[in-house]
Design a protein around this motif. Structure first.
Motif, PDB file in Angstrom:
ATOM      1  N   THR A  96     -73.988 -89.521 -54.795  1.00 25.37           N
ATOM      2  CA  THR A  96     -73.196 -89.188 -55.982  1.00 25.37           C
ATOM      3  C   THR A  96     -72.472 -87.868 -55.752  1.00 25.37           C
ATOM      4  OG1 THR A  96     -74.994 -87.968 -57.065  1.00 25.37           O
ATOM      5  CG2 THR A  96     -74.857 -90.349 -57.486  1.00 25.37           C
ATOM      6  N   GLU A  97     -71.433 -87.660 -56.540  1.00 26.62           N
ATOM      7  CA  GLU A  97     -70.623 -86.453 -56.369  1.00 26.62           C
ATOM      8  C   GLU A  97     -71.449 -85.192 -56.597  1.00 26.62           C
ATOM      9  OE1 GLU A  97     -66.605 -84.377 -58.308  1.00 26.62           O
ATOM     10  OE2 GLU A  97     -67.141 -86.442 -58.816  1.00 26.62           O
ATOM     11  N   ARG A  98     -72.313 -85.204 -57.616  1.00 27.88           N
ATOM     12  CA  ARG A  98     -73.070 -83.982 -57.905  1.00 27.88           C
ATOM     13  C   ARG A  98     -74.119 -83.707 -56.842  1.00 27.88           C
ATOM     14  NH1 ARG A  98     -76.466 -85.525 -63.430  1.00 27.88           N
ATOM     15  NH2 ARG A  98     -77.751 -87.198 -62.570  1.00 27.88           N
ATOM     16  N   ALA A  99     -74.749 -84.748 -56.296  1.00 27.02           N
ATOM     17  CA  ALA A  99     -75.718 -84.532 -55.228  1.00 27.02           C
ATOM     18  C   ALA A  99     -75.039 -83.974 -53.985  1.00 27.02           C
ATOM     19  CB  ALA A  99     -76.447 -85.835 -54.902  1.00 27.02           C
ATOM     20  N   GLN A 100     -73.861 -84.497 -53.676  1.00 26.43           N
ATOM     21  CA  GLN A 100     -73.105 -84.006 -52.530  1.00 26.43           C
ATOM     22  C   GLN A 100     -72.735 -82.544 -52.712  1.00 26.43           C
ATOM     23  OE1 GLN A 100     -72.175 -86.134 -49.689  1.00 26.43           O
ATOM     24  NE2 GLN A 100     -72.070 -84.040 -48.906  1.00 26.43           N
ATOM     25  N   ASN A 119     -78.942 -86.397 -57.882  1.00 27.02           N
ATOM     26  CA  ASN A 119     -79.748 -85.220 -58.204  1.00 27.02           C
ATOM     27  C   ASN A 119     -79.872 -85.113 -59.715  1.00 27.02           C
ATOM     28  OD1 ASN A 119     -80.768 -82.542 -58.623  1.00 27.02           O
ATOM     29  ND2 ASN A 119     -80.184 -82.088 -56.513  1.00 27.02           N
ATOM     30  N   THR A 120     -80.988 -85.604 -60.255  1.00 17.32           N
ATOM     31  CA  THR A 120     -81.200 -85.537 -61.705  1.00 17.32           C
ATOM     32  C   THR A 120     -81.845 -84.224 -62.135  1.00 17.32           C
ATOM     33  OG1 THR A 120     -83.393 -86.587 -61.672  1.00 17.32           O
ATOM     34  CG2 THR A 120     -81.470 -88.052 -61.822  1.00 17.32           C
ATOM     35  N   ASP A 121     -82.102 -83.316 -61.171  1.00 14.98           N
ATOM     36  CA  ASP A 121     -82.523 -81.977 -61.567  1.00 14.98           C
ATOM     37  C   ASP A 121     -81.462 -81.338 -62.469  1.00 14.98           C
ATOM     38  OD1 ASP A 121     -84.973 -81.944 -60.250  1.00 14.98           O
ATOM     39  OD2 ASP A 121     -84.123 -81.128 -58.409  1.00 14.98           O
ATOM     40  N   CYS A 122     -80.217 -81.735 -62.271  1.00 20.32           N
ATOM     41  CA  CYS A 122     -79.122 -81.269 -63.138  1.00 20.32           C
ATOM     42  C   CYS A 122     -79.400 -81.644 -64.590  1.00 20.32           C
ATOM     43  CB  CYS A 122     -77.800 -81.895 -62.704  1.00 20.32           C
ATOM     44  SG  CYS A 122     -77.353 -81.580 -60.999  1.00 20.32           S
ATOM     45  N   ASP A 123     -79.778 -82.892 -64.817  1.00 23.70           N
ATOM     46  CA  ASP A 123     -80.115 -83.352 -66.168  1.00 23.70           C
ATOM     47  C   ASP A 123     -81.307 -82.575 -66.713  1.00 23.70           C
ATOM     48  OD1 ASP A 123     -78.175 -85.340 -65.750  1.00 23.70           O
ATOM     49  OD2 ASP A 123     -79.670 -86.745 -64.990  1.00 23.70           O
ATOM     50  N   PRO A 154     -78.964 -76.843 -58.646  1.00 18.48           N
ATOM     51  CA  PRO A 154     -78.735 -77.619 -59.871  1.00 18.48           C
ATOM     52  C   PRO A 154     -78.674 -76.750 -61.118  1.00 18.48           C
ATOM     53  CG  PRO A 154     -80.930 -78.046 -58.993  1.00 18.48           C
ATOM     54  CD  PRO A 154     -80.186 -77.300 -57.945  1.00 18.48           C
ATOM     55  N   ALA A 155     -79.345 -75.584 -61.087  1.00 16.86           N
ATOM     56  CA  ALA A 155     -79.252 -74.674 -62.235  1.00 16.86           C
ATOM     57  C   ALA A 155     -77.826 -74.160 -62.383  1.00 16.86           C
ATOM     58  CB  ALA A 155     -80.229 -73.512 -62.060  1.00 16.86           C
ATOM     59  N   LEU A 156     -77.206 -73.772 -61.275  1.00 16.19           N
ATOM     60  CA  LEU A 156     -75.814 -73.315 -61.328  1.00 16.19           C
ATOM     61  C   LEU A 156     -74.897 -74.441 -61.796  1.00 16.19           C
ATOM     62  CD1 LEU A 156     -75.690 -71.238 -58.012  1.00 16.19           C
ATOM     63  CD2 LEU A 156     -75.525 -70.331 -60.340  1.00 16.19           C
ATOM     64  N   TRP A 157     -75.128 -75.655 -61.303  1.00 15.46           N
ATOM     65  CA  TRP A 157     -74.323 -76.813 -61.711  1.00 15.46           C
ATOM     66  C   TRP A 157     -74.440 -77.031 -63.212  1.00 15.46           C
ATOM     67  CZ3 TRP A 157     -74.665 -81.454 -64.155  1.00 15.46           C
ATOM     68  CH2 TRP A 157     -73.684 -82.416 -63.898  1.00 15.46           C
ATOM     69  N   ALA A 158     -75.673 -76.989 -63.719  1.00 20.04           N
ATOM     70  CA  ALA A 158     -75.901 -77.238 -65.141  1.00 20.04           C
ATOM     71  C   ALA A 158     -75.273 -76.149 -66.003  1.00 20.04           C
ATOM     72  CB  ALA A 158     -77.400 -77.327 -65.417  1.00 20.04           C
ATOM     73  N   VAL A 183     -70.355 -72.436 -55.624  1.00 21.85           N
ATOM     74  CA  VAL A 183     -69.825 -71.511 -56.633  1.00 21.85           C
ATOM     75  C   VAL A 183     -68.328 -71.713 -56.811  1.00 21.85           C
ATOM     76  CG1 VAL A 183     -69.346 -69.071 -57.069  1.00 21.85           C
ATOM     77  CG2 VAL A 183     -71.638 -69.782 -56.344  1.00 21.85           C
ATOM     78  N   GLU A 184     -67.621 -71.853 -55.698  1.00 21.63           N
ATOM     79  CA  GLU A 184     -66.161 -72.053 -55.761  1.00 21.63           C
ATOM     80  C   GLU A 184     -65.814 -73.378 -56.423  1.00 21.63           C
ATOM     81  OE1 GLU A 184     -62.294 -72.266 -52.745  1.00 21.63           O
ATOM     82  OE2 GLU A 184     -64.271 -71.703 -51.973  1.00 21.63           O
ATOM     83  N   ALA A 185     -66.530 -74.427 -56.059  1.00 23.48           N
ATOM     84  CA  ALA A 185     -66.253 -75.751 -56.629  1.00 23.48           C
ATOM     85  C   ALA A 185     -66.514 -75.778 -58.126  1.00 23.48           C
ATOM     86  CB  ALA A 185     -67.087 -76.808 -55.927  1.00 23.48           C
ATOM     87  N   LEU A 186     -67.509 -75.019 -58.582  1.00 25.47           N
ATOM     88  CA  LEU A 186     -67.856 -74.991 -60.003  1.00 25.47           C
ATOM     89  C   LEU A 186     -66.967 -74.048 -60.809  1.00 25.47           C
ATOM     90  CD1 LEU A 186     -71.764 -74.929 -59.699  1.00 25.47           C
ATOM     91  CD2 LEU A 186     -70.348 -76.872 -60.380  1.00 25.47           C
ATOM     92  N   GLY A 187     -66.208 -73.196 -60.122  1.00 30.33           N
ATOM     93  CA  GLY A 187     -65.342 -72.252 -60.814  1.00 30.33           C
ATOM     94  C   GLY A 187     -66.104 -71.127 -61.483  1.00 30.33           C
ATOM     95  N   LEU A 188     -67.258 -70.774 -60.929  1.00 25.38           N
ATOM     96  CA  LEU A 188     -68.083 -69.725 -61.511  1.00 25.38           C
ATOM     97  C   LEU A 188     -67.698 -68.356 -60.969  1.00 25.38           C
ATOM     98  CD1 LEU A 188     -71.629 -71.377 -61.272  1.00 25.38           C
ATOM     99  CD2 LEU A 188     -70.322 -70.978 -63.369  1.00 25.38           C
TER     100      LEU A 188
END
Length: 290
Positions: A96-100, A119-123, A154-158, A183-188
């Protein structure tokens, strides 16, 4: 045959067992402590899925390819914990995109194409943050993440999905290069600090703290860090000294059991294609932790 013999014959009659046609398991090392079987089996029981079973398997990073490769057709999915999360991503046929993006997987689901990694740690983090902050989650912008390892990702993603844009990462070693692509992909906007910085001020400036490290990693620093609502991914032993310090200052806290439950709900639904009976799963987990 007298009455005693009749009763004895009835008691001795073997009880018919429902054959197990669908299996799942949690993989990791060590694994005996895992509460994932409690969650998933409670879900099967709630939905009367008597031919489903969820178990534990010891699995190192090196073991994982062989385990999933040799799994018979009854295995529909695996939950994956350390140290096999990175291997799970590498061995998958689909990702999945988020796991990648995160770079690791805690979920493998059998598909027609093979194994899909997610990666359901995001959820789990999002669900725990929702319980911690409620409607305030949509109103905050600054977070402190303690740790820079596998759970920090996953914490940063969430946090990014929740609309938070400013994050301070507190870690003993500098992980900025390692985390830069995420970090760059998430725009943080991320500020990296270590324990030599003014961590008390960093905690005061934060609107939420997510600790992704073992309790020993912040030992002696709890009073400096307990100045915001805290999600601590530890659930045994509970409460942690960090959450006690935050609660003493009037802040809400939630533990890793909340994150564990929320990440399991998504796994359950991917494995079974059924809505997770969240209340029954959560109650079973909390009973087991008491």
């Amino acid at each position: 045959m007298n009455s005693h013999e009749i009763i004895k014959a009835v008691v001795s009659e073997p009880v018919a067992q429902t054959p197990i046609n669908h299996r799942a398991a949690v993989l990791g090392f060590p694994i005996a402590h895992s509460r994932s079987p409690v969650l998933h089996n409670a879900g099967y029981q709630a939905l009367e899925m008597a031919d489903w079973d969820y178990s534990r398997m010891e699995c190192t990073e090196e073991d994982l390819p062989g385990i999933i490769g040799d799994a018979d057709e009854s295995y529909v999915g695996f939950s994956v914990t350390m140290p096999a999360k990175f291997a799970a991503l590498r061995c998958a046929d689909e990702v999945t995109e988020r796991a990648q993006l995160i770079g690791s997987a805690n979920t493998l689901v059998r598909t027609e194409a093979g194994w899909r990694a997610d990666n359901t740690d995001c959820d789990g983090v999002i669900g725990a943050l929702g319980e911690l902050l409620g409607q305030r989650l949509d109103q905050i912008n600054r977070a402190l993440v303690i740790g820079g390892g596998g759970t920090a990702r996953p914490a940063l993603w969430a946090l990014a999905q929740a609309g938070i844009t400013e994050v301070t990462v507190l870690n003993r070693s500098d992980r900025r290069a390692e985390l830069a692509p995420l970090v760059e992909a998430l725009g943080l906007s991320v500020n990296f600090i270590n324990f030599g910085h003014d961590i008390r001020q960093a905690a005061i400036d934060a609107e939420v703290i997510v600790s992704t490290v073992p309790s020993a990693a912040v030992a002696g620093h709890e009073s400096d860090l307990g100045h915001a609502p805290v999600l601590d991914v530890i659930y045994e032993p509970w409460p942690t000294r960090l959450t006690i310090a935050a609660a003493a200052n009037g802040y809400r806290t939630v533990g890793g059991h909340v994150m564990l439950a929320h990440q399991a709900f998504g796994q359950f639904e991917q494995f079974t294609a059924q809505p997770a009976p969240k209340e029954q799963m959560r109650q079973a987990l909390e009973r087991s932790l008491r």
